[in-house]
Design a protein around this motif. Structure first.
Motif, PDB file in Angstrom:
ATOM      1  N   GLY A  13       0.417  11.957   0.826  1.00  0.00           N
ATOM      2  CA  GLY A  13      -0.699  12.791   1.253  1.00  0.00           C
ATOM      3  C   GLY A  13      -0.579  13.288   2.673  1.00  0.00           C
ATOM      4  N   ILE A  14       0.663  13.510   3.134  1.00  0.00           N
ATOM      5  CA  ILE A  14       0.903  13.984   4.500  1.00  0.00           C
ATOM      6  C   ILE A  14       1.399  15.429   4.429  1.00  0.00           C
ATOM      7  CG2 ILE A  14       2.166  13.595   6.647  1.00  0.00           C
ATOM      8  CD1 ILE A  14       2.473  10.673   5.827  1.00  0.00           C
TER       9      ILE A  14
ATOM     10  N   ALA B  71       0.839  -1.196   0.000  1.00  0.00           N
ATOM     11  CA  ALA B  71       0.000   0.000   0.000  1.00  0.00           C
ATOM     12  C   ALA B  71       0.872   1.244   0.000  1.00  0.00           C
ATOM     13  CB  ALA B  71      -0.921   0.000   1.218  1.00  0.00           C
ATOM     14  N   ASP B  72       0.418   2.283  -0.684  1.00  0.00           N
ATOM     15  CA  ASP B  72       1.221   3.504  -0.758  1.00  0.00           C
ATOM     16  C   ASP B  72       1.103   4.357   0.501  1.00  0.00           C
ATOM     17  OD1 ASP B  72      -1.359   4.439  -1.053  1.00  0.00           O
ATOM     18  OD2 ASP B  72      -1.042   5.333  -3.035  1.00  0.00           O
TER      19      ASP B  72
ATOM     20  N   TRP C 259       1.289  -6.297   1.162  1.00  0.00           N
ATOM     21  CA  TRP C 259       1.399  -5.708   2.502  1.00  0.00           C
ATOM     22  C   TRP C 259       0.534  -4.450   2.576  1.00  0.00           C
ATOM     23  CZ3 TRP C 259       5.074  -7.533   6.263  1.00  0.00           C
ATOM     24  CH2 TRP C 259       5.015  -6.839   7.479  1.00  0.00           C
ATOM     25  N   VAL C 260      -0.426  -4.452   3.498  1.00  0.00           N
ATOM     26  CA  VAL C 260      -1.300  -3.288   3.662  1.00  0.00           C
ATOM     27  C   VAL C 260      -1.506  -2.991   5.143  1.00  0.00           C
ATOM     28  CG1 VAL C 260      -2.521  -3.769   1.511  1.00  0.00           C
ATOM     29  CG2 VAL C 260      -3.452  -4.624   3.666  1.00  0.00           C
ATOM     30  N   GLU C 261      -1.943  -1.770   5.412  1.00  0.00           N
ATOM     31  CA  GLU C 261      -2.443  -1.378   6.729  1.00  0.00           C
ATOM     32  C   GLU C 261      -3.907  -1.017   6.572  1.00  0.00           C
ATOM     33  OE1 GLU C 261      -0.196   1.916   8.213  1.00  0.00           O
ATOM     34  OE2 GLU C 261       1.734   0.940   7.910  1.00  0.00           O
TER      35      GLU C 261
ATOM     36  N   VAL D  28       1.066   0.822  -4.459  1.00  0.00           N
ATOM     37  CA  VAL D  28      -0.194   1.129  -5.136  1.00  0.00           C
ATOM     38  C   VAL D  28      -1.192   1.660  -4.110  1.00  0.00           C
ATOM     39  CG1 VAL D  28       0.149  -0.683  -6.867  1.00  0.00           C
ATOM     40  CG2 VAL D  28      -1.164  -1.192  -4.795  1.00  0.00           C
ATOM     41  N   ASP D  29      -2.217   2.319  -4.605  1.00  0.00           N
ATOM     42  CA  ASP D  29      -3.334   2.721  -3.751  1.00  0.00           C
ATOM     43  C   ASP D  29      -4.181   1.478  -3.487  1.00  0.00           C
ATOM     44  OD1 ASP D  29      -5.534   3.721  -2.477  1.00  0.00           O
ATOM     45  OD2 ASP D  29      -6.128   5.104  -4.078  1.00  0.00           O
ATOM     46  N   ALA D  30      -3.930   0.844  -2.347  1.00  0.00           N
ATOM     47  CA  ALA D  30      -4.567  -0.442  -2.044  1.00  0.00           C
ATOM     48  C   ALA D  30      -5.996  -0.295  -1.565  1.00  0.00           C
ATOM     49  CB  ALA D  30      -3.744  -1.194  -1.006  1.00  0.00           C
ATOM     50  N   THR D  31      -6.499   0.934  -1.436  1.00  0.00           N
ATOM     51  CA  THR D  31      -7.907   1.091  -1.080  1.00  0.00           C
ATOM     52  C   THR D  31      -8.817   0.644  -2.228  1.00  0.00           C
ATOM     53  OG1 THR D  31      -7.931   3.401  -1.831  1.00  0.00           O
ATOM     54  CG2 THR D  31      -7.387   2.980   0.501  1.00  0.00           C
TER      55      THR D  31
END
Length: 389
Positions: A360-361, A102-103, A147-149, A127-130
């Motif tokens: 995006g922070i 996930a990015d 791997w994602v959160e 990648v944008d895993a959403t």
């Protein structure tokens, strides 16, 4: 004591405690601090305890309880959240392997991927895993690991774990979900199709800001053998007996704490969403959150983390976090006390400005770990600081 017989709250309090005890009949699992254990005969025994790095009664009780709470075949308690990340990666990856990640990831995880794994010939694709379709497009025939959160740190985006689990199975990849923000109380990734779930016990699971640790929950007992070898024999990083005791203690109140965290965070998020000095609020419990419906379907609790953007620049944002009184300016999250951080200069400081922009922070982002204080004190504290800056 498993969830086939008892509810989550009962398991959190009692799992492991019903085992045979010494003559003292301890109600609470004692701290076994011995580094080594006596043997009846020369040689290495097949059963029992020999050396605390390999096995310890206190840590075993914690791992058993977390396994019951996570519906896992096996859980390993590690010396930190990053030790769990490192253990999984060293166990499953080698030169030429590929990770689809996930990015939006914890800064320490991304640093390990970019500055360590790639040095060993591991390719990492972000990648944008959403959107599961993005993961499907990136998987191809050769990815070993996804791997994602969920929720992510710090923007609280959600991934559809069930959909990602199906995609990973189709492509022969292992799905790992970082479950730190949700905890097994709010979300059980293995039930949703993940192969491995990792978390930092430092945060909500322990909940008292006095222990650093992590845990790996594994769905397949065969897969767990490699994790145990890497964590205990290669890295030498299992959780200490005393930290295991602290986390065992914290788990007893996890359900009650998470309900209070959610209740307070919901009030704080609603206040911020209506404030003229706040540009955006991220909290899955708000109906305005883009992933609210997924959160309602996938989670049993929305958690205690709220992030938001101040309608101002970085200097004004830093002034705001320094002005707060009830919220303490500090790293980490998930304790009974409320904490605040300026994400760009604190937990995301290991990322370059370009990486933070991609993730995006912005400099105006604030992360709140909403504790168990009264919202009648938390909200006026936020209001006064916003008015001041």
């Amino acid at each position: 004591m498993t969830d086939d017989q008892y509810d989550f709250e009962s398991i959190a309090v009692g799992a492991g405690e019903e085992r045979p005890r010494a003559d003292t009949k301890d109600v609470v699992t004692p701290v076994h601090l011995s580094a080594t254990f006596g043997l009846d005969a020369a040689g290495y025994p097949e059963e029992g305890y020999t050396y605390t790095r390999h096995g310890n009664p206190t840590r075993d009780r914690l791992e058993d309880r977390l396994a019951d709470l996570s519906n896992a075949a096996r859980v390993f308690a590690a010396s930190s959240g990053m030790a769990t990340v490192s253990t999984v990666c060293l166990s499953l990856l080698g030169p030429g392997d590929r990770v689809v990640a996930a990015d939006s990831l914890f800064g320490g995880t991304k640093q390990l991927f970019d500055e360590f794994l790639t040095g060993f010939g591991v390719e990492v694709s972000y990648v944008d895993a959403t959107d599961p379709e993005n993961v499907a497009d990136a998987l191809g025939p050769s990815a070993e690991l996804v791997w994602v959160e969920s929720p992510t740190n710090p923007l609280l985006k959600l991934c559809d774990i069930e959909a990602l689990g199906e995609l990973s199975d189709e492509h022969g990849a292992t799905l790992v979900v970082d479950n730190t923000f949700a905890t097994p109380y709010a979300q059980r990734p293995l039930d949703l199709g993940a192969d491995v779930s990792v978390l930092s016990t430092t945060k909500f699971v322990n909940g008292h800001t006095d222990s650093v640790g992590g845990a790996i929950a594994v769905a397949d007992a065969d897969l767990s053998e490699q994790f145990g070898f890497v964590l205990r024999d290669v890295m030498g990083a299992p959780l200490s007996p005393f930290d295991s005791y602290l986390v065992l203690r914290g788990l007893k109140t996890l359900p009650a704490r998470m309900e209070s965290h959610q209740r307070n965070a919901t009030e704080v998020a609603a206040f911020l969403a209506d404030h003229e000095s706040v540009a955006a609020v991220n909290y899955p419990g708000l109906r305005s959150h883009p992933d609210h419906d997924l959160a309602a379907r996938q989670m049993d609790n929305y958690g205690g983390v709220v992030t938001f953007e101040i309608d101002g620049d970085g200097a004004e944002t830093r002034a705001f976090v320094e002005e707060l009184d009830v919220f303490e300016l500090a790293m980490s999250l998930g304790g009974v006390e409320s904490l605040v951080e300026h994400t760009a200069s604190m937990s995301a400081a290991s990322l370059s400005p370009a990486e933070r922009e991609t993730a995006g922070i912005p400099d105006s982002l604030v992360r709140l770990s909403v504790g168990l204080e009264s919202p009648d004190d938390l909200i006026p504290d936020l209001a006064a600081a916003l008015d001041e800056v």
